[in-house]
Design a protein around this motif. Structure first.
Motif, PDB file in Angstrom:
ATOM      1  N   ARG A 269      37.589 115.970  10.245  1.00 49.80           N
ATOM      2  CA  ARG A 269      38.257 115.626  11.511  1.00 49.80           C
ATOM      3  C   ARG A 269      39.624 116.315  11.624  1.00 49.80           C
ATOM      4  O   ARG A 269      40.202 116.406  12.699  1.00 49.80           O
ATOM      5  CB  ARG A 269      38.450 114.116  11.621  1.00 49.80           C
ATOM      6  CG  ARG A 269      37.148 113.370  11.651  1.00 49.80           C
ATOM      7  CD  ARG A 269      37.374 111.915  11.964  1.00 49.80           C
ATOM      8  NE  ARG A 269      36.120 111.187  11.923  1.00 49.80           N
ATOM      9  CZ  ARG A 269      36.014 109.905  12.222  1.00 49.80           C
ATOM     10  NH1 ARG A 269      37.087 109.218  12.589  1.00 49.80           N
ATOM     11  NH2 ARG A 269      34.857 109.300  12.169  1.00 49.80           N
TER      12      ARG A 269
ATOM     13  N   LYS B  66      31.904 111.753   1.390  1.00 52.76           N
ATOM     14  CA  LYS B  66      32.522 110.767   2.279  1.00 52.76           C
ATOM     15  C   LYS B  66      33.941 111.228   2.670  1.00 52.76           C
ATOM     16  O   LYS B  66      34.307 111.239   3.848  1.00 52.76           O
ATOM     17  CB  LYS B  66      32.597 109.417   1.542  1.00 52.76           C
ATOM     18  CG  LYS B  66      32.844 108.241   2.476  1.00 52.76           C
ATOM     19  CD  LYS B  66      33.384 107.033   1.760  1.00 52.76           C
ATOM     20  CE  LYS B  66      32.362 106.185   1.065  1.00 52.76           C
ATOM     21  NZ  LYS B  66      32.946 104.945   0.492  1.00 52.76           N
ATOM     22  N   VAL B  67      34.713 111.642   1.665  1.00 55.24           N
ATOM     23  CA  VAL B  67      36.084 112.086   1.920  1.00 55.24           C
ATOM     24  C   VAL B  67      36.094 113.332   2.806  1.00 55.24           C
ATOM     25  O   VAL B  67      36.903 113.453   3.727  1.00 55.24           O
ATOM     26  CB  VAL B  67      36.813 112.340   0.571  1.00 55.24           C
ATOM     27  CG1 VAL B  67      38.094 113.143   0.776  1.00 55.24           C
ATOM     28  CG2 VAL B  67      37.124 111.017  -0.114  1.00 55.24           C
TER      29      VAL B  67
ATOM     30  N   GLU C 226      34.006 114.122   5.025  1.00 59.40           N
ATOM     31  CA  GLU C 226      33.710 113.782   6.415  1.00 59.40           C
ATOM     32  C   GLU C 226      35.012 113.424   7.148  1.00 59.40           C
ATOM     33  O   GLU C 226      35.236 113.832   8.287  1.00 59.40           O
ATOM     34  CB  GLU C 226      32.707 112.628   6.477  1.00 59.40           C
ATOM     35  CG  GLU C 226      32.015 112.565   7.827  1.00 59.40           C
ATOM     36  CD  GLU C 226      31.064 111.393   7.935  1.00 59.40           C
ATOM     37  OE1 GLU C 226      30.392 111.068   6.928  1.00 59.40           O
ATOM     38  OE2 GLU C 226      31.009 110.797   9.026  1.00 59.40           O
ATOM     39  N   GLY C 227      35.877 112.688   6.455  1.00 57.54           N
ATOM     40  CA  GLY C 227      37.189 112.373   7.039  1.00 57.54           C
ATOM     41  C   GLY C 227      38.031 113.632   7.219  1.00 57.54           C
ATOM     42  O   GLY C 227      38.655 113.846   8.261  1.00 57.54           O
ATOM     43  N   LEU C 228      38.040 114.482   6.190  1.00 50.74           N
ATOM     44  CA  LEU C 228      38.840 115.714   6.260  1.00 50.74           C
ATOM     45  C   LEU C 228      38.359 116.649   7.370  1.00 50.74           C
ATOM     46  O   LEU C 228      39.158 117.388   7.961  1.00 50.74           O
ATOM     47  CB  LEU C 228      38.799 116.450   4.907  1.00 50.74           C
ATOM     48  CG  LEU C 228      40.038 116.297   4.014  1.00 50.74           C
ATOM     49  CD1 LEU C 228      40.257 114.840   3.648  1.00 50.74           C
ATOM     50  CD2 LEU C 228      39.927 117.140   2.757  1.00 50.74           C
TER      51      LEU C 228
ATOM     52  N   SER D  73      41.820 110.346  -0.093  1.00 44.04           N
ATOM     53  CA  SER D  73      41.676 111.303   1.016  1.00 44.04           C
ATOM     54  C   SER D  73      42.945 112.113   1.254  1.00 44.04           C
ATOM     55  O   SER D  73      42.870 113.319   1.511  1.00 44.04           O
ATOM     56  CB  SER D  73      41.294 110.573   2.306  1.00 44.04           C
ATOM     57  OG  SER D  73      40.056 109.924   2.155  1.00 44.04           O
ATOM     58  N   ILE D  74      44.110 111.464   1.186  1.00 40.76           N
ATOM     59  CA  ILE D  74      45.334 112.238   1.463  1.00 40.76           C
ATOM     60  C   ILE D  74      45.550 113.288   0.373  1.00 40.76           C
ATOM     61  O   ILE D  74      46.041 114.383   0.649  1.00 40.76           O
ATOM     62  CB  ILE D  74      46.600 111.352   1.628  1.00 40.76           C
ATOM     63  CG1 ILE D  74      46.821 110.453   0.421  1.00 40.76           C
ATOM     64  CG2 ILE D  74      46.557 110.567   2.937  1.00 40.76           C
ATOM     65  CD1 ILE D  74      48.185 109.785   0.404  1.00 40.76           C
TER      66      ILE D  74
ATOM     67  N   LEU E 142      40.452 104.552  -0.514  1.00 39.61           N
ATOM     68  CA  LEU E 142      39.876 105.721   0.159  1.00 39.61           C
ATOM     69  C   LEU E 142      40.972 106.565   0.813  1.00 39.61           C
ATOM     70  O   LEU E 142      40.935 107.799   0.742  1.00 39.61           O
ATOM     71  CB  LEU E 142      38.827 105.275   1.198  1.00 39.61           C
ATOM     72  CG  LEU E 142      38.095 106.395   1.920  1.00 39.61           C
ATOM     73  CD1 LEU E 142      37.339 107.303   0.947  1.00 39.61           C
ATOM     74  CD2 LEU E 142      37.131 105.834   2.971  1.00 39.61           C
ATOM     75  N   VAL E 143      41.959 105.907   1.403  1.00 42.93           N
ATOM     76  CA  VAL E 143      43.090 106.649   1.980  1.00 42.93           C
ATOM     77  C   VAL E 143      43.828 107.394   0.864  1.00 42.93           C
ATOM     78  O   VAL E 143      44.161 108.571   1.000  1.00 42.93           O
ATOM     79  CB  VAL E 143      44.057 105.703   2.745  1.00 42.93           C
ATOM     80  CG1 VAL E 143      45.387 106.397   3.041  1.00 42.93           C
ATOM     81  CG2 VAL E 143      43.423 105.231   4.044  1.00 42.93           C
TER      82      VAL E 143
ATOM     83  N   ARG F 271      43.213 116.117   0.984  1.00 41.30           N
ATOM     84  CA  ARG F 271      43.831 116.957   2.014  1.00 41.30           C
ATOM     85  C   ARG F 271      44.903 117.860   1.388  1.00 41.30           C
ATOM     86  O   ARG F 271      44.936 119.066   1.654  1.00 41.30           O
ATOM     87  CB  ARG F 271      44.438 116.074   3.108  1.00 41.30           C
ATOM     88  CG  ARG F 271      45.128 116.854   4.225  1.00 41.30           C
ATOM     89  CD  ARG F 271      45.783 115.917   5.258  1.00 41.30           C
ATOM     90  NE  ARG F 271      46.587 116.691   6.204  1.00 41.30           N
ATOM     91  CZ  ARG F 271      47.823 117.096   5.951  1.00 41.30           C
ATOM     92  NH1 ARG F 271      48.406 116.802   4.788  1.00 41.30           N
ATOM     93  NH2 ARG F 271      48.489 117.796   6.856  1.00 41.30           N
TER      94      ARG F 271
END
Lengths: 319, 296
Positions: free
Chosen positions: B111, B104-105, B107-109, B60-61, B56-57, B64
């Motif tokens: 932030r 899902k990703v 939601e992290g982004l 996600s990166i 997931l990291v 980003r």
């Protein structure tokens, strides 16, 4: 307009090796297997190759054509002619296998190797002969793709690590088998499969993607290897070069955003080993200005945001 | 005239050991009037390692990184590294095909006040020169044809495989590098290791095997009569060049061969000086060979 094909086959009679040429008429829509069958039936009854189902299920007819591995029954000759832009085709046995005769390779040594990862279900107490062994739809889908493997050997033939490995590195189809049982909901002992996978050079996979690219069943072998690595880390196998190297990237991105190349060998191998083995390399790199020992990567713009993304991922996984 | 404008994702090696690739890429872009806007705040792509710790990291990166490019309103993000291209495209494919993962990703982004939309493509300079810029246009810019230079093209795995993610050309017999080399006036040399793996991603855990690959990958073009290797990937370049003296040690055949980055080769044909292209920044010095061929 093509009229004929020249097919050069690597022959082996148990003692000597030679290339033998056959000319076949070109016929549109034929497969590689058709050419093998036609040669054996009409030109040379001594040619040895293996095949059975002719439908991409038994996995017995894979060979190399012009250096790349194909399932003979499923691959149109037109496709290889177009790929290599020639009607001169060279047929060879799969690489990284012992050859028995001509295009036939030995599977016994591979099966002996496969036993290391216990390619069978170690059942939990929930199932029995009487009750059967039920699995949810969701759990079945975790293994659905990996059970598609037909043991054709193409992944092993294309594997760049196996080309140079002289020790224990496992064939991609064996990694697949280890993964398949390790994630099966009916198996009570994933570590019995992951452990031997780890011990047989799991971190030596080069991540070249050749297995994934050539698998006729489109199994995502590289993702499976990645999952086996994660499982081995969860089992506590963190003190090795592969895991330490991956953690170095993981932590550098979290802390700075960019990789700290200078520190990578030390984070992977430790100070003592790095000093003992990488010193001439480091000095060459410094001399040509490739690395500057005084340079440290600056934190990227928005690093706080990167760290929040990491925190979020951690929260998701802890749920 | 069409303007060529890209979001530029350099990747970590361009900031450290492979600085000459950043120098030469920027010089070539300038000469070709291609605008490269570096993504502000880009991070490492994960380099084929981070997914082994946390998938997931890893995704996600790169979501980003791509979101940073989307904010520039460019059609494409451009890279000069095979592995960066693969990592970015792999994440993009997952995000575009799996809505649940994308949500899902994102939601992290959120932030980090970012959002992945999926509006920007990811390409590599090699592809962009062929499909966007055009070989005819590149040919018009050649002022110093590399006549007589014998080039061995080392593609590297991640610009070709897996085709379901990369997809620019057939990985069994690619031709893009040969097409560029033709336009530059140099000669393509066929060699057996043209599509081999450099082994860079496992150079620590599989040192012995990767060393063997380097021996084969340098010997094969040398025996085929090439003056140099050229590669579209800084990781292949580093493996073949920086690790070459180590691979030579204890090997009875001479494997010494210079290894150029693709933009350095293009830059030479565009009349850019070797100094500006950072050609001196290699472990195996390419200048004596270029002088012998009267190209500098």
């Amino acid at each position: 307009m093509m009229n004929s094909l020249t097919i050069k086959i690597k022959r082996y009679d148990g003692e000597k090796t030679w290339y033998q040429s056959y000319i076949l008429p070109y016929e549109k829509g034929r497969t590689i297997l058709w050419s093998l069958t036609t040669i054996r039936e009409t030109l040379d009854s001594t040619l040895v190759y293996t095949s059975a189902c002719q439908h991409g299920i038994c996995g017995s007819c894979a060979i190399k054509v012009n250096g790349k591995s194909f399932l003979a029954c499923q691959t149109p000759l037109d496709k290889v002619i177009e790929t290599f832009q020639t009607t001169e085709l060279i047929y060879e046995p799969l690489a990284n296998f012992t050859v028995i005769r001509d295009l036939a390779v030995a599977w016994e040594p591979k099966m002996a190797k496969m036993k290391k990862i216990k390619p069978w279900l170690i059942p939990t107490e929930e199932g029995s002969e009487e009750k059967g062994f039920l699995q949810s739809n969701e759990d079945f889908h975790k293994i659905a793709s990996s059970t598609d493997c037909i043991l054709c050997g193409i992944c092993a033939s294309e594997c760049n690590q196996l080309h140079v490995n002289e020790s224990n590195f496992l064939e991609p189809f064996i990694w697949n088998r280890a993964y398949r049982y390790a994630v099966d909901s009916r198996d009570k002992s994933p570590e019995a499969h992951v452990g031997p996978a780890y011990e047989n050079e799991l971190w030596k996979c080069l991540h070249c993607m050749a297995c994934v690219t050539n698998c006729p069943k489109h199994i995502d072998l590289t993702e499976e290897i990645s999952s086996l690595r994660k499982m081995s880390i969860r089992m506590g196998e963190t003190k090795n070069q592969g895991a330490r190297h991956a953690f170095a990237f993981f932590n550098d991105v979290k802390n700075n955003g960019h990789l700290n190349e200078m520190m990578l060998p030390i984070k992977t191998d430790g100070v003592i080993k790095t000093a003992a083995t990488k010193l001439p390399f480091a000095l060459r790199m410094i001399k040509t200005g490739k690395i500057n020992p005084l340079e440290r990567p600056k934190k990227v713009d928005g690093i706080e945001g990167v760290q929040k993304i990491y925190d979020y991922a951690e929260e998701v996984e802890n749920k | 005239m069409t303007t060529f404008r890209y979001g530029f994702f350099p990747g970590c090696t361009l900031e450290s050991a492979e600085k000459e690739l950043k120098m030469s890429t920027l010089k070539v872009a300038e000469a070709l009037e291609i605008e490269l806007i570096e993504l502000k705040g880009w991070t490492c792509c994960g380099a084929s390692h981070i997914q082994d710790i946390d998938e997931l990291v890893g995704t996600s990166i790169n979501a980003r990184n791509i979101a940073l490019g989307e904010a520039l309103h460019v059609d494409k993000i451009i890279t000069v590294c095979n592995t960066c291209t693969l990592m970015l495209r792999q994440s993009k494919k997952k995000l575009d095909e799996r809505k649940e993962l994308r949500d899902k990703v994102n939601e992290g982004l959120s932030r980090a006040n970012l959002k992945y939309k999926g509006t920007t493509e990811v390409t590599h300079l090699l592809w962009a020169l062929i499909e966007d810029y055009g070989l005819e246009n590149l040919k018009k810019k050649v002022v110093r044809p590399l006549t007589g230079l014998k080039v061995a093209n080392f593609y590297g795995c991640h610009i070709l495989m897996p085709p379901k993610i990369m997809g620019f050309e057939n990985p069994a017999n690619p031709q893009s590098m040969e097409m560029i080399v033709d336009v530059l006036g140099a000669e393509n040399v066929p060699f057996s290791q043209r599509l081999a793996c450099c082994g860079f991603h496992a150079v620590f855990p599989a040192e012995k095997e990767v060393n063997r690959l380097t021996q084969m990958n340098c010997l094969s073009p040398k025996e085929a009569g090439a003056d140099c290797l050229v590669t579209p990937c800084p990781l292949c370049q580093m493996q073949l060049d920086a690790y070459q003296p180590g691979a030579q040690k204890g090997f009875d055949k001479d494997i010494q061969i210079p290894v150029l980055h693709l933009p350095q080769l293009i830059g030479l044909a565009l009349g850019i000086s070797p100094k500006e292209l950072g050609i001196k920044r290699h472990i195996v010095d390419a200048l004596p060979m270029l002088r012998a061929r009267a190209l500098v």
